[in-house]
Design an enzyme around this catalytic site. Structure first.
Site, short mmCIF file in Angstrom:
data_model
loop_
_atom_site.label_atom_id
_atom_site.label_comp_id
_atom_site.label_asym_id
_atom_site.label_seq_id
_atom_site.Cartn_x
_atom_site.Cartn_y
_atom_site.Cartn_z
N CYS A 68 7.32 60.84 45.19
CA CYS A 68 8.38 61.29 46.10
C CYS A 68 8.07 60.97 47.55
O CYS A 68 8.97 60.66 48.33
CB CYS A 68 8.63 62.78 45.93
SG CYS A 68 7.41 63.85 46.73
N HIS A 107 6.77 68.27 48.15
CA HIS A 107 7.83 67.41 47.62
C HIS A 107 8.85 67.16 48.71
O HIS A 107 9.39 68.10 49.31
CB HIS A 107 8.49 68.06 46.40
CG HIS A 107 9.55 67.21 45.76
ND1 HIS A 107 9.27 65.96 45.25
CD2 HIS A 107 10.88 67.41 45.59
CE1 HIS A 107 10.39 65.43 44.76
NE2 HIS A 107 11.38 66.30 44.97
N ASP A 122 17.74 63.49 46.25
CA ASP A 122 16.34 63.41 45.79
C ASP A 122 16.26 62.30 44.75
O ASP A 122 16.68 62.48 43.61
CB ASP A 122 15.93 64.75 45.19
CG ASP A 122 14.48 64.76 44.71
OD1 ASP A 122 13.82 63.70 44.76
OD2 ASP A 122 14.01 65.82 44.26
#
Length: 290
Positions: A68, A107, A122
């Site tokens: 990520c 994250h 995301d």
């Protein structure tokens, strides 16, 4: 670094200057279908660096994926270059062993404002928790995607993302009891606040995740890519192809172990990933499931 090369990588042929919801949804979906969520650098003896040019060269020019902190960092740059009103946020991933959110808000996700409405984007969580399109930032609204029903819930001091999925149907009997199989119909994915974060906020967290012996990313080598029917993943030596069958209320999991000699071929043929250094697969037991 330029948008044209990024768009070539994900197969986007639309207008570069449209900052509407349809364009955001399209590039979000194309990204997760084209660029793997993977942490293989850690298990190839390479250091992951939070630098946009380094990430661009790796993910776009060298046809790799990223975790990520790479994928979403790059995606945020793309959105800003296109003119989207984008704010970077941090989130804490839920740990099912601890039955709580992890202590490290490592994250990276984005809030995008379009026509006064807020969305959460995301492109790099992977496997069955991966969003294919941004979610409306509306509390408790059920938002159906291919993987299941997602909800963002406002808890006052934080927002929580959860997903209700389907029953796993494991094709291979030897994997029926695998720790990689998720058996919770509804699972919590992560929590976040709306406090803006700059890239520097994640630098030390990136280093910790690569070195901490308790980190998920040092305990598992992961590569996953979304497909039109579900997703595929290589976790350690276990290769899985998952097919979503919402009309039957199941996700079909076809799982098999591959040999050391097959690893490079599987990565090349199924993920279009070619590694410069030899991968040392790892699949220690942890809270991670498909």
């Amino acid at each position: 670094m330029n948008l044209e090369k990024y768009f070539q990588r994900i197969g986007f042929h639309g207008s570069y200057d449209k900052v509407d919801l349809a364009t955001l949804k399209l590039i979000h979906r194309l990204h997760v279908m084209s660029i793997p969520f993977e942490n293989l650098s850690i298990h190839c003896g390479e250091r992951i660096i939070m630098d946009l040019e380094v990430i661009f060269n790796k993910v776009i020019r060298s046809s790799r994926g990223g975790w990520c902190l790479e994928n979403n960092f790059l995606f945020g740059w793309v959105l800003r270059q296109m003119g989207f009103n984008t704010t970077t946020l941090s989130s804490r991933v839920f740990n099912s062993i601890l039955n709580d959110f992890g202590p490290l808000d490592s994250h990276l996700i984005h809030k995008v404002i379009i026509d006064g409405e807020a969305y959460i984007a995301d492109v790099s969580f992977g496997v069955s928790s991966q969003l294919w399109e941004p979610l409306e930032l509306i509390s408790a609204k059920e938002q159906t995607q291919e993987a299941g029903i997602f909800r963002l819930i406002d808890k006052g001091d934080m927002w929580v993302l959860e997903k209700t999925g389907r029953e796993p149907q494991v094709v291979n009997p030897e994997f029926t009891n695998s720790s990689l199989v998720n058996r919770k119909e509804t699972k919590t994915i992560y929590c976040f606040t709306l406090e803006p974060r700059k890239a520097q906020y994640f630098f030390d967290k990136s280093d910790r995740l690569q070195r901490d012996p308790a980190s998920l990313f040092t305990n598992k080598s992961i590569c996953s890519l979304q497909t039109p029917a579900g997703f595929k993943a290589l976790i350690g030596w276990t290769y899985s192809e998952v097919t979503y069958k919402p009309e039957e209320g199941v996700d079909v999991l076809d799982m098999r172990d591959v040999t050391e000699d097959e690893i490079e071929q599987v990565l090349r043929e199924h993920f279009n990933v070619k590694l410069q250094n030899k991968l040392k697969p790892v699949n220690n037991r942890s809270f991670y499931t498909l």
